[in-house]
Design a protein around this motif. Structure first.
Motif, PDB file in Angstrom:
ATOM      1  N   GLY A   1      -8.434  13.465 -43.216  1.00  0.00           N
ATOM      2  CA  GLY A   1      -7.840  13.357 -41.932  1.00  0.00           C
ATOM      3  C   GLY A   1      -7.720  12.859 -41.581  1.00  0.00           C
ATOM      4  O   GLY A   1      -6.377  12.884 -41.038  1.00  0.00           O
ATOM      5  N   LEU A   2      -7.882  11.478 -40.802  1.00  0.00           N
ATOM      6  CA  LEU A   2      -7.544  10.644 -39.818  1.00  0.00           C
ATOM      7  C   LEU A   2      -6.841   9.766 -40.045  1.00  0.00           C
ATOM      8  O   LEU A   2      -5.305   9.498 -39.777  1.00  0.00           O
TER       9      LEU A   2
ATOM     10  N   VAL B   1      -3.511  11.992 -40.069  1.00  0.00           N
ATOM     11  CA  VAL B   1      -3.121  11.975 -38.318  1.00  0.00           C
ATOM     12  C   VAL B   1      -2.531  10.404 -37.905  1.00  0.00           C
ATOM     13  O   VAL B   1      -1.119  10.605 -37.824  1.00  0.00           O
TER      14      VAL B   1
ATOM     15  N   HIS C   1     -12.303  11.990 -33.894  1.00  0.00           N
ATOM     16  CA  HIS C   1     -11.869  12.854 -35.192  1.00  0.00           C
ATOM     17  C   HIS C   1     -13.038  13.509 -35.716  1.00  0.00           C
ATOM     18  O   HIS C   1     -12.760  14.475 -37.035  1.00  0.00           O
ATOM     19  N   ASN C   2     -14.262  12.738 -35.282  1.00  0.00           N
ATOM     20  CA  ASN C   2     -15.349  13.086 -35.769  1.00  0.00           C
ATOM     21  C   ASN C   2     -16.729  11.951 -35.412  1.00  0.00           C
ATOM     22  O   ASN C   2     -16.775  11.279 -35.582  1.00  0.00           O
TER      23      ASN C   2
ATOM     24  N   VAL D   1      -9.989  15.975 -31.327  1.00  0.00           N
ATOM     25  CA  VAL D   1      -8.830  17.168 -32.106  1.00  0.00           C
ATOM     26  C   VAL D   1      -8.366  18.717 -31.624  1.00  0.00           C
ATOM     27  O   VAL D   1      -7.532  19.090 -32.665  1.00  0.00           O
TER      28      VAL D   1
ATOM     29  N   ASN E   1      -4.876  19.002 -33.660  1.00  0.00           N
ATOM     30  CA  ASN E   1      -3.694  18.383 -34.813  1.00  0.00           C
ATOM     31  C   ASN E   1      -2.771  19.443 -35.132  1.00  0.00           C
ATOM     32  O   ASN E   1      -3.172  19.966 -35.170  1.00  0.00           O
TER      33      ASN E   1
ATOM     34  N   GLN F   1     -20.825  18.940 -44.531  1.00  0.00           N
ATOM     35  CA  GLN F   1     -20.031  19.531 -43.275  1.00  0.00           C
ATOM     36  C   GLN F   1     -19.031  20.495 -43.865  1.00  0.00           C
ATOM     37  O   GLN F   1     -18.349  21.133 -42.843  1.00  0.00           O
ATOM     38  N   LYS F   2     -18.538  20.662 -44.331  1.00  0.00           N
ATOM     39  CA  LYS F   2     -17.782  21.472 -45.251  1.00  0.00           C
ATOM     40  C   LYS F   2     -17.830  23.068 -45.735  1.00  0.00           C
ATOM     41  O   LYS F   2     -17.534  23.983 -45.723  1.00  0.00           O
TER      42      LYS F   2
ATOM     43  N   GLU G   1     -16.301  21.438 -37.999  1.00  0.00           N
ATOM     44  CA  GLU G   1     -14.752  20.891 -38.226  1.00  0.00           C
ATOM     45  C   GLU G   1     -14.099  20.646 -36.801  1.00  0.00           C
ATOM     46  O   GLU G   1     -13.363  21.686 -36.188  1.00  0.00           O
ATOM     47  N   PRO G   2     -13.863  19.438 -36.420  1.00  0.00           N
ATOM     48  CA  PRO G   2     -13.173  18.689 -35.246  1.00  0.00           C
ATOM     49  C   PRO G   2     -11.786  19.747 -35.631  1.00  0.00           C
ATOM     50  O   PRO G   2     -11.275  19.774 -34.378  1.00  0.00           O
ATOM     51  N   CYS G   3     -10.869  19.400 -36.716  1.00  0.00           N
ATOM     52  CA  CYS G   3      -9.914  19.930 -37.123  1.00  0.00           C
ATOM     53  C   CYS G   3      -9.631  20.887 -37.579  1.00  0.00           C
ATOM     54  O   CYS G   3      -9.239  21.557 -38.165  1.00  0.00           O
ATOM     55  N   GLY G   4      -9.022  20.001 -38.700  1.00  0.00           N
ATOM     56  CA  GLY G   4      -8.854  20.558 -40.315  1.00  0.00           C
ATOM     57  C   GLY G   4      -7.725  21.167 -40.285  1.00  0.00           C
ATOM     58  O   GLY G   4      -6.947  20.693 -39.602  1.00  0.00           O
ATOM     59  N   ILE G   5      -7.664  20.326 -41.656  1.00  0.00           N
ATOM     60  CA  ILE G   5      -5.608  19.860 -41.857  1.00  0.00           C
ATOM     61  C   ILE G   5      -5.377  20.656 -42.864  1.00  0.00           C
ATOM     62  O   ILE G   5      -4.558  21.952 -42.826  1.00  0.00           O
TER      63      ILE G   5
HETATM   64  C1  GLC Z   1     -11.623  14.318 -39.660  1.00  0.00           C
HETATM   65  C2  GLC Z   1     -12.318  15.686 -39.302  1.00  0.00           C
HETATM   66  C3  GLC Z   1     -10.819  16.958 -39.520  1.00  0.00           C
HETATM   67  C4  GLC Z   1      -9.910  16.628 -38.456  1.00  0.00           C
HETATM   68  C5  GLC Z   1      -9.190  15.299 -38.808  1.00  0.00           C
HETATM   69  C6  GLC Z   1      -8.020  14.195 -38.736  1.00  0.00           C
HETATM   70  O1  GLC Z   1     -11.525  13.997 -41.307  1.00  0.00           O
HETATM   71  O2  GLC Z   1     -13.621  15.894 -39.935  1.00  0.00           O
HETATM   72  O3  GLC Z   1     -11.723  17.879 -39.180  1.00  0.00           O
HETATM   73  O4  GLC Z   1      -8.721  16.948 -38.770  1.00  0.00           O
HETATM   74  O5  GLC Z   1     -10.741  14.374 -38.732  1.00  0.00           O
HETATM   75  O6  GLC Z   1      -7.889  14.996 -37.493  1.00  0.00           O
END
Ligand code: GLC
Length: 479
Positions: free
Chosen positions: A18-19, A22, A164-165, A215, A248, A307-308, A380-384
């Motif tokens: 996901g980074l 972003v 992000h993680n 995030v 995010n 993690q998932k 899950e810091p954010c998840g997309i």
């Molecule tokens: C990492 C995190 C995810 C987040 C992404 C973008 O991959 O695991 O939760 O959405 O970074 O910030």
């Protein structure tokens, strides 16, 4: 406002997670709001030739890595209006993929220093803000404060570090300080980079950055506790005055069911029932499942890592399949999980469709054709994906952690509110109950339609969050 956005990966050049989404979509949103933002990343060997052939070299210079002096080329490419810089050193970066090499510590020590050196060669670009992301960039705040404090190009620079993680920290032997980073052993102290018997890039960033963000708001809380703090929760509590969470968004041009070229039929909020039905049939065909329009499809698109929350699924897979559903999975990762899902695909043909690997096209078809998008993450810091699935009218079913908690409002059958389903504890049977509830709800056509509509109407664009970053940048620069 001039912002240098530093990331080890960015769409469309290099992506492991996901980074990368972003690092493309946020700068794009900032630019649309008038920020002069430029992205800088390594020039990996696996960046597609149609990009590398269009890059132009701005300059080349030496970068010190401990006592050595290494070549660094600075290349440039304007991609759809967004300026990208690439750090070129074939010894470090001309390899497939982004990470996972024995010398990642050295590669990203070089990267941090090379980013600092590059700014001189960017013309009249003197950043007000250097926006660093994840451990690969963690030494930049230290360099800015302690090594480049007299450099005119940084005379007005502030630095923000986004986590992000937190699981990935960049932890190395203290020898790296003198050998690779050009810092003395004075940095091996609890107030500075020392982390246990090692040094940590992420700790460096948390200590030295002017602001630290993560995030989602919930993840910003969670990492201040021992469960998600990865050993840094104490430090994060101490630094909580400069820590905040900004959720995010997604790039709504790219993830748009009305224009997505990978769908069997494009659709919008006006004709989504027809559109989803057409894509569901196409998905069933693609995955070798019978075309049963009334059977809910539970889908997963993910990296197959712990993690998932995959352990919850393996625990109650039989019970999930005893429900009247079809199950679709796209992903790759740990071989135990791959084997598990492949076994189920062969044991339950016509009910389970599994594709090991990754494909943007199939992912899109799943977002459009499925009914329930399962994301029971441990953290899950954010998840997309949950945001994308909502936009495509597929209801996320998530565990209430990090950004999943902040973006999914669970369905309330009494008020009709909600845009998905959620459960609280990391417990397989709790998840199973909510899956049952979702499958029951699916049979109530009116309720489901309302849920789909609310999900599709949820604003998951970058708009509001980009404003928050701009406010944060402005606050930093005022000081
Ligand atoms: C990492 C995190 C995810 C987040 C992404 C973008 O991959 O695991 O939760 O959405 O970074 O910030």
């Amino acid at each position: 406002m001039k912002v240098l956005f530093v990331s080890a990966e960015a769409e469309p050049f290099a992506k492991t997670g996901g980074l990368a989404d972003v690092a493309y979509a946020l700068p794009k949103a900032l630019k649309a709001k008038g920020v002069d933002v430029r992205v800088i990343m390594p020039k990996y060997g696996s960046i597609a030739p149609n990009f590398t052939s269009k890059m132009s070299q701005l300059s080349s210079f030496g970068v010190s890595v401990g006592w050595r002096n290494q070549y660094c080329g600075l290349e440039y490419l304007n991609y759809e209006g967004l300026p990208f810089y690439f750090i070129d050193n074939e010894y470090y970066f001309k390899r497939p993929g982004c990470y996972g090499y024995f010398d990642d510590g050295e590669r990203f020590s070089f990267f941090c220093r090379a980013v600092m050196e590059s700014v001189k060669h960017m013309g009249d670009f003197e950043p007000d803000v250097i926006h660093c992301n994840d451990w690969h960039t963690g030494i930049i705040p230290v360099y800015l404060r302690d090594v480049y404090y007299n450099a005119p190009e940084f005379s007005n620079s502030h630095v923000v570090f986004t986590i992000h993680n937190l699981k990935y920290q960049g932890i190395y032997s203290p020898a790296i300080l003198e050998e690779l980073l050009g810092l003395n052993m004075g940095y091996y102290s609890d107030e500075k980079l020392k982390f246990g018997d090692c040094v940590s890039f992420v700790k460096a960033a948390i200590v030295y950055a002017d602001k630290v963000t993560t995030v989602s708001e919930t993840y910003a809380e969670e990492i201040q506790g021992s469960l998600a703090g990865e050993g840094l929760d104490g430090l994060l509590r101490e630094k909580s005055y400069k820590l905040c969470g900004i959720v995010n968004g997604i790039d709504c041009d790219r993830y748009n069911p009305a224009t997505d070229p990978n769908l069997a039929m494009n659709y919008s909020k006006k004709n989504y029932l027809m559109g989803k039905a057409a894509n569901k049939a196409a998905l069933q065909r693609e995955m070798g499942l019978p075309e049963e329009p009334d059977k809910p499809i539970i889908a997963i698109v993910t990296r197959l890592v712990r993690q998932k929350g995959l352990d919850l699924i393996t625990c109650v897979m039989e019970q999930i399949l005893n429900l009247d559903v079809q199950f679709v999975l796209l992903g790759s990762g740990d071989s135990d999980y791959q084997d598990f899902f492949e076994y189920y695909a062969s044991a339950y043909p016509g009910k389970v469709g599994v594709r090991i690997g990754f494909s943007d096209a199939l992912a899109s078809l799943i977002y459009a054709g499925a009914d329930i998008f399962l994301m029971p993450s441990q953290f899950e810091p954010c998840g997309i994906s949950q945001l994308i699935s909502m936009r495509y009218g597929t209801l996320p079913l998530v565990r209430e952690t990090g950004g999943l908690k902040d973006t999914v409002e669970p369905y309330n059958k009494y008020t009709g509110e909600g845009n998905g389903f959620s459960f609280k504890n990391y417990n397989a049977h709790e998840m199973l109950e909510i899956i049952r509830f979702a499958v029951e709800t699916y049979k109530d056509e009116k309720a489901w339609k309302r849920l789909m509509k609310t999900a599709m109407n949820t604003d998951n664009s970058w708009d509001a969050s980009a404003e928050k970053y701009i406010a944060l940048y402005e606050e930093m620069c005022e000081k």
